[in-house]
Structure formats: C-alpha cells, structure tokens
Design a protein around this motif. Structure first.
Motif, PDB file in Angstrom:
ATOM      1  N   ARG A 542      -7.909  10.520   1.419  1.00 28.60           N
ATOM      2  CA  ARG A 542      -7.262   9.867   2.559  1.00 28.60           C
ATOM      3  C   ARG A 542      -7.143   8.358   2.334  1.00 28.60           C
ATOM      4  O   ARG A 542      -6.103   7.753   2.617  1.00 28.60           O
ATOM      5  CB  ARG A 542      -8.051  10.136   3.839  1.00 28.60           C
ATOM      6  CG  ARG A 542      -7.999  11.574   4.334  1.00 28.60           C
ATOM      7  CD  ARG A 542      -8.688  11.695   5.703  1.00 28.60           C
ATOM      8  NE  ARG A 542      -8.762  13.052   6.166  1.00 28.60           N
ATOM      9  CZ  ARG A 542      -7.782  13.719   6.773  1.00 28.60           C
ATOM     10  NH1 ARG A 542      -6.629  13.108   6.982  1.00 28.60           N
ATOM     11  NH2 ARG A 542      -7.957  14.972   7.182  1.00 28.60           N
ATOM     12  N   LEU A 543      -8.199   7.748   1.810  1.00 31.82           N
ATOM     13  CA  LEU A 543      -8.155   6.307   1.560  1.00 31.82           C
ATOM     14  C   LEU A 543      -7.164   5.971   0.452  1.00 31.82           C
ATOM     15  O   LEU A 543      -6.430   4.975   0.536  1.00 31.82           O
ATOM     16  CB  LEU A 543      -9.552   5.802   1.197  1.00 31.82           C
ATOM     17  CG  LEU A 543     -10.582   5.815   2.331  1.00 31.82           C
ATOM     18  CD1 LEU A 543     -11.972   5.494   1.804  1.00 31.82           C
ATOM     19  CD2 LEU A 543     -10.188   4.820   3.418  1.00 31.82           C
ATOM     20  N   LEU A 576     -13.964   1.624   6.214  1.00 31.76           N
ATOM     21  CA  LEU A 576     -14.030   2.460   5.010  1.00 31.76           C
ATOM     22  C   LEU A 576     -13.124   1.911   3.910  1.00 31.76           C
ATOM     23  O   LEU A 576     -13.479   1.939   2.727  1.00 31.76           O
ATOM     24  CB  LEU A 576     -13.624   3.894   5.355  1.00 31.76           C
ATOM     25  CG  LEU A 576     -14.575   4.680   6.269  1.00 31.76           C
ATOM     26  CD1 LEU A 576     -13.965   6.028   6.612  1.00 31.76           C
ATOM     27  CD2 LEU A 576     -15.938   4.860   5.601  1.00 31.76           C
ATOM     28  N   TYR A 577     -11.942   1.433   4.309  1.00 29.30           N
ATOM     29  CA  TYR A 577     -10.993   0.900   3.331  1.00 29.30           C
ATOM     30  C   TYR A 577     -11.582  -0.330   2.635  1.00 29.30           C
ATOM     31  O   TYR A 577     -11.463  -0.482   1.407  1.00 29.30           O
ATOM     32  CB  TYR A 577      -9.679   0.549   4.041  1.00 29.30           C
ATOM     33  CG  TYR A 577      -8.533   0.246   3.094  1.00 29.30           C
ATOM     34  CD1 TYR A 577      -7.639   1.234   2.729  1.00 29.30           C
ATOM     35  CD2 TYR A 577      -8.350  -1.038   2.583  1.00 29.30           C
ATOM     36  CE1 TYR A 577      -6.581   0.958   1.875  1.00 29.30           C
ATOM     37  CE2 TYR A 577      -7.306  -1.325   1.729  1.00 29.30           C
ATOM     38  CZ  TYR A 577      -6.423  -0.319   1.368  1.00 29.30           C
ATOM     39  OH  TYR A 577      -5.382  -0.595   0.513  1.00 29.30           O
ATOM     40  N   ARG A 582     -12.598  -3.151  -1.437  1.00 26.42           N
ATOM     41  CA  ARG A 582     -13.045  -4.549  -1.377  1.00 26.42           C
ATOM     42  C   ARG A 582     -12.002  -5.482  -0.751  1.00 26.42           C
ATOM     43  O   ARG A 582     -11.935  -6.664  -1.071  1.00 26.42           O
ATOM     44  CB  ARG A 582     -13.431  -5.079  -2.770  1.00 26.42           C
ATOM     45  CG  ARG A 582     -14.582  -4.305  -3.382  1.00 26.42           C
ATOM     46  CD  ARG A 582     -14.872  -4.775  -4.778  1.00 26.42           C
ATOM     47  NE  ARG A 582     -15.950  -3.985  -5.355  1.00 26.42           N
ATOM     48  CZ  ARG A 582     -17.145  -4.442  -5.655  1.00 26.42           C
ATOM     49  NH1 ARG A 582     -17.415  -5.702  -5.423  1.00 26.42           N
ATOM     50  NH2 ARG A 582     -18.056  -3.654  -6.176  1.00 26.42           N
ATOM     51  N   THR A 583     -11.198  -4.922   0.121  1.00 28.85           N
ATOM     52  CA  THR A 583     -10.217  -5.699   0.891  1.00 28.85           C
ATOM     53  C   THR A 583      -9.855  -4.893   2.127  1.00 28.85           C
ATOM     54  O   THR A 583     -10.032  -3.674   2.148  1.00 28.85           O
ATOM     55  CB  THR A 583      -8.948  -6.006   0.073  1.00 28.85           C
ATOM     56  OG1 THR A 583      -8.073  -6.842   0.852  1.00 28.85           O
ATOM     57  CG2 THR A 583      -8.219  -4.723  -0.290  1.00 28.85           C
ATOM     58  N   THR A 584      -9.371  -5.561   3.133  1.00 26.93           N
ATOM     59  CA  THR A 584      -9.001  -4.857   4.361  1.00 26.93           C
ATOM     60  C   THR A 584      -7.541  -4.416   4.292  1.00 26.93           C
ATOM     61  O   THR A 584      -6.742  -4.999   3.536  1.00 26.93           O
ATOM     62  CB  THR A 584      -9.196  -5.756   5.585  1.00 26.93           C
ATOM     63  OG1 THR A 584      -8.308  -6.888   5.481  1.00 26.93           O
ATOM     64  CG2 THR A 584     -10.632  -6.227   5.678  1.00 26.93           C
ATOM     65  N   PRO A 585      -7.144  -3.416   5.070  1.00 23.58           N
ATOM     66  CA  PRO A 585      -5.729  -2.994   5.083  1.00 23.58           C
ATOM     67  C   PRO A 585      -4.796  -4.114   5.518  1.00 23.58           C
ATOM     68  O   PRO A 585      -3.698  -4.246   4.971  1.00 23.58           O
ATOM     69  CB  PRO A 585      -5.720  -1.841   6.096  1.00 23.58           C
ATOM     70  CG  PRO A 585      -7.116  -1.352   6.150  1.00 23.58           C
ATOM     71  CD  PRO A 585      -7.977  -2.538   5.903  1.00 23.58           C
ATOM     72  N   SER A 586      -5.226  -4.902   6.500  1.00 25.88           N
ATOM     73  CA  SER A 586      -4.366  -6.002   6.950  1.00 25.88           C
ATOM     74  C   SER A 586      -4.168  -7.032   5.852  1.00 25.88           C
ATOM     75  O   SER A 586      -3.060  -7.578   5.683  1.00 25.88           O
ATOM     76  CB  SER A 586      -4.961  -6.661   8.195  1.00 25.88           C
ATOM     77  OG  SER A 586      -6.267  -7.133   7.934  1.00 25.88           O
TER      78      SER A 586
END
Length: 596
Positions: A542-543, A576-577, A582-586
């Motif tokens: 999923r990630l 979780l992302y 080691r970075t955020t989705p945004s």
C-alpha cells in the motif's frame, strides 16, 4: 467498409441531433402564453354567452371534468371580494385554460354548480397546474360573497382547507341545490391554468400520486448523491464533485418547485420569492451536467484542446443565463429554459461521436443524455401545449393527461442510472490503467534494485580472481534470489493486494483466500521470502502504491492518495509513509511541484 458505415452513422447522428434541436428551439419560441383554447371535439359552439352549470351527475363514475366557468382578469390584484360581483365576466365557449396575470395580479372565475343527486355531495375545484400561491373559494349569498375555502403556497396551515401538495378547495352542496361560486387564483409559474371540478376522493388520490412521484425523485437524488460520495470519493474527486452538485441542484429545484417547504415546514413564501432560488438550482444542474459530461467523455484530456471550446461556451452561457434569471426570473427565465434544452442536445451529439469512436463508457452517457433530452422536451411540450380532456376517472389517468411531473421524474431517474453506469465503467478502466502503471513501476524498481545490488557486489570483489568472482556471484544469487515458484507466488500476492487496494478491510485472511492458501502457509512463505508478516507485506504494498501514485502525479492531495491506497486515516498514512520513505507525502508532492 467499416469506416464508411461509421462515417455514415456519425453524419446521420449529426443531422438528427441538429434537426431535433432546431425543431425544439422553433417550437419553444413559437409558443405564446395567450389564452389556450380547448380542442375538445365534444364541445358544441352554440353561441351561449354564459357558462354551463357544473354537475358531476353526467359522468358514469362522477369523478372529474373541466370546470365550465366565466373569467375576469385583475392585472393589478386590487379588486377584492366585495367588488368582484359588479365586474363584467367573460365567457368563451369551449375554453378550458385561462391566462394568469403575474403576481400580484389575479384571475377570477365564476361558475355555477348543481347537485341533482338524492344525497348531499362534497365536490372540489383544483387545477392541472400544481404551483399556485393562493386559491380562495367564495360562495354567493344574497348580495355578498362568503369565503368558504382557501389553499395555496402562501396560505398558513391554520387557514388552509387542504394539507396536500396538490392545490384544491372543496365545497359541500346539498341535494337539489344550485349555487354560484367565485374563485380567486394568484401566483403561478404557468402562463395559463386549467381548472377542474371533481370528487374530493379523486382529488385526494391525484394529490397523493403527484406527491409520491415528487418524493420518489427527491429520495432518488439523495440516495444517488450518498452513493456517489461513498463509491467515487476514493477514486477521483472529479467523478463525485460535479455529479453530486448536479444531484443536489436537482433535489433543491424539485423540492422548491413542487412546494415541499409549505408541506413540511409550513412556509408561506410565494412563488415569486422562491423563483430566484429555483433558477439558481436550475443553473447549477445545467453547469454541473456540462462539467461531468466533459470529464466522462475525456474531452479535457484532448492534448490539442480542440473540443474544449464547446464546453467553455456552454458553461459561460449557463453562468450568464443563470445570473440574469436570478435577477429577473419572470422576464429572463426563458434563456435558462432554452439552455436547459440546448445543452443535452449538444452533449448528446458529442457523446454520439465518442460512441462511434469506440469509447465504451460513451454508450451509457449517450443513453442517459437521450433520456434527459426526451424528458425535458416532453415536459416543455406539455407545459406549453396542455392536453385537453372531457373527463377523468382515476388519478393515474389525470397524471398521464398532463405528464409533466411523470416525464420529468422518470427521465431524471433513468438518466441518473445510466450516468452512474458510465461513471462506473470509466472508473473501472482508470483503476485498471492505474494498477497496471503501479505494477510496472514496482517491477521496474525491483529490477533496478537488483541490478544496483549486483553492481555493488561486483565492485567490492574487483580485486578477486575471475574464477573466484564468478563462483561468489553465483553463490550470492542462489542465496538472495527467490526460487521461480516463490517469485511467482510473490508476484501473485502483490497483484492481489493491488487489485484490492481500495478495500480497507483487505487483510491476511482475504489475501490467503485470494491466493488459495491458508493464513499459516501465507505467513510462512512471506516470512521466508520477504521477512515480513502478511499484514506488514500488505502495508508495504500500500505504501509503495501510494508513492507511485505521487510519482505518477495521479492525485494532488494527501487525502486523495491515502484514500486511493486504502488507508482510512490520513494522519496514520502520513506517519507510516514518513517511517518507510523518510519523508512525508506532502513533502513528496511539493518536491514534484517544485520540479515541474
């Protein structure tokens, strides 16, 4: 040869749509809201100067027939009941429809009723039109008039003699009596009204049938809106935003036009005051219809933007027409009505072209627009060309005599069903394409990682002899690469998770069932090949799927990516992302925007 027939069908569709559109415009513009005369073949033009006495005794079942009446127009609405008896009423033989002045003007009707039955009767006066602000019935007694019944949208519930949507006033008449009555009518959307006299039982059934049709349409709009929000929200916002706006506009247009605020909340707001809001809802319906058809027909993805101008023009005209109609609904409402007819014809033509081009979801789009076009045109036709009749014995017969509500409701429901099918086909195709793209990205990433690993190992062993290096590489490959059977199992597991990526409850049990193994076997094989438990494996897919959606620029918001990847909580997904990459989705989205 197939090209010849395809081109022939396209030309035939073009000619048919253009011809129908021209006929609709000409018919609409040619109509006049003047006095509409009945074409009743049973009417005898005897030259009578007074209206016939009304009685239901001549009907086999004593149900309902047109009211024989004389009329007087009060354009300013200044004449009250004390003065109306001194006015000169006009009678025209065979006339069953009468012009209604704009509010505050009023139409006065004068008629005589006679009861030849042996028992007392209760009869009612109603109208084929349902949108009426005030209908007041007076009985002539001596030298004056006495109000005996009142109903309408602006009449408070405590003063109204009717608690139904269909406007009606009733009066008792004793056996052998003959009385004269006056009816004052004011406030309606229709240019003319057609008064009828009938039994209260039939009027009650008629109102119940009308209410049921209107309520069915309202419930349909609510259900379809909720369904589209739940089903399409996690796919692509465009597929529920415009369609939900269309359904919401349809709901409020029907809710206000049919008079539900008066029925439910006891509102006494007039049609003139509601009219701007109804025009706003009509404009919202029209513009939303244009936009979701544009998206469904994939016109907005045309790289050359050759057909965007059609939708831009339709949207611009719709916005301008809606603003005009809200400012002056009674003088400028006609452009919106014309645009409501023109838009489906234009969209019908575009969907027909797409259908012949082989676009699968264009077929239900074409069917939905065809149903909408037929329904709108028939509603307009029966609104401007009311059907004359001599008598009616059932509520169903009355509804079919003037099928404006029935045709409008049925076409809207059929249109909504076909449009939902079109959206589902479109989303299914997009989901398959998206899953294929993500699967290819995952395979490419695995191949690149393996190649990089092999390259690093070769560089580290550069000082060894060739034969030793070869043996070492072969040994490491045997250790690190899964066996063909295990690799196939992993591929099937990965594809199964991706195929069910939108199912938030898809866990180890569901994955094991998809693969045809037990949960214990699934855990053992995943632990051996990947070192992960089934839940961790599904979460990892999923990630990775979410990261690929970002890289492929499928969505613009973190919430949409989380929903598309099967995460119910945006905050949990972001946590979780960040832990995984080691970075955020945004931050990943912003980096892509900066790079672009």
């Amino acid at each position: 040869m197939p090209d010849f027939w395809r081109i022939t069908m396209i030309r035939a569709t073009q000619i048919g749509v253009v011809f129908s559109l021209l006929m609709a415009i000409c018919a609409f513009l040619a109509l006049s809201p003047a006095h509409a005369q009945s074409a009743d073949p049973n009417c005898i033009h005897s030259g009578d100067k007074t209206a016939a006495t009304n009685s239901l005794a001549d009907l086999p079942q004593g149900q309902l027939k047109p009211l024989s009446t004389s009329y007087f127009l009060d354009p300013e609405g200044r004449i009250d009941a004390d003065e109306i008896t001194a006015q000169n009423f006009t009678f025209t033989p065979c006339q069953t429809q009468f012009e209604t002045p704009r509010s505050p003007g009023a139409l006065w009707l004068r008629f005589t009723a006679r009861n030849p039955h042996a028992g007392d009767q209760i009869w009612g006066v109603s109208f084929m039109e349902t949108v009426l602000d005030d209908v007041t019935l007076f009985e002539a007694r001596g030298s004056g008039l006495v109000r005996i019944a009142q109903d309408g949208r602006t009449v408070p519930a405590a003063q109204s003699d009717n608690d139904r949507l269909q406007t009606a006033v009733s009066f008792p008449i004793a056996a052998g009596q003959e009385k004269t009555y006056y009816v004052r009518v004011s406030g309606t959307y229709a240019p003319t009204v057609a008064p009828v006299i009938g039994s209260v039982n039939l009027l009650s059934s008629w109102s119940t049938g009308f209410s049921a049709i209107s309520a069915l349409l309202l419930v349909f709009c609510i259900i379809m809106t909720i369904f589209s929000l739940i089903l399409f929200r996690h796919i692509d916002p465009r597929f529920y935003q415009y369609y939900a706006a269309y359904l919401i506009g349809m709901f409020f247009m029907t809710f206000l036009y049919d008079g539900w605020p008066n029925m439910i909340f006891g509102s006494t707001i007039s049609t003139q005051q509601w009219r701007p809001f109804i025009e706003l809802a009509s404009g919202l319906v029209m513009i939303a219809n244009i936009q979701y058809c544009r998206i469904l027909l994939t016109i907005d993805t045309d790289p050359q933007k050759r057909k965007q101008a059609v939708f831009h023009w339709l949207t611009g005209l719709g916005v301008i027409g809606t603003i005009w109609a809200m400012i002056d609904p009674f003088n400028m409402g006609t452009p919106v009505a014309i645009l409501l007819i023109i838009n489906p014809f234009v969209l019908l033509y575009v969907s027909g072209r797409k259908m012949f081009d082989g676009v699968k979801h264009a077929v239900p789009v074409f069917a939905s627009l065809l149903a909408l076009t037929i329904g709108l045109f028939s509603s307009l036709y029966f609104f401007k060309f009311p059907t004359s009749f001599t008598e009616a014995n059932s509520a169903f017969e009355l509804i079919t005599i003037r099928p404006i509500t029935l045709s409008y409701a049925s076409s809207t429901i059929v249109e909504g069903i076909f449009m939902m099918i079109a959206i589902s086909i479109m989303i299914n195709a997009m989901q398959k394409q998206r899953n294929m793209a993500v699967s290819e990205a995952i395979k490419l990433r695995e191949e690149m990682a393996l190649s990089e690993q092999q390259r690093e190992e070769v560089e580290d062993a550069a000082g060894l002899r060739a034969e030793t290096l070869t043996a070492l590489l072969a040994s490491d490959m045997d250790k690190k690469l899964p066996l063909p059977a295990e690799q196939g199992f992993l591929d099937r597991a990965t594809q199964s998770v991706i195929a069910n990526i939108n199912q938030r409850g898809f866990g180890a049990g569901a994955l094991a069932a998809e693969l045809g193994v037990t949960e214990k076997t699934l855990g053992r094989r995943l632990k051996k090949s990947q070192g992960l438990a089934p839940a961790a494996f599904i979460r990892s897919i999923r990630l990775s799927y979410a990261r690929d959606l970002i890289l492929l620029r499928q969505f613009d918001t973190v919430a949409a990516i989380a929903n598309a990847s099967g995460f119910s909580s945006v905050g949990h997904f972001a946590k979780l992302y960040r832990k995984e990459f080691r970075t955020t989705p945004s931050e990943a989205l912003k980096s892509l925007e900066t790079a672009a």
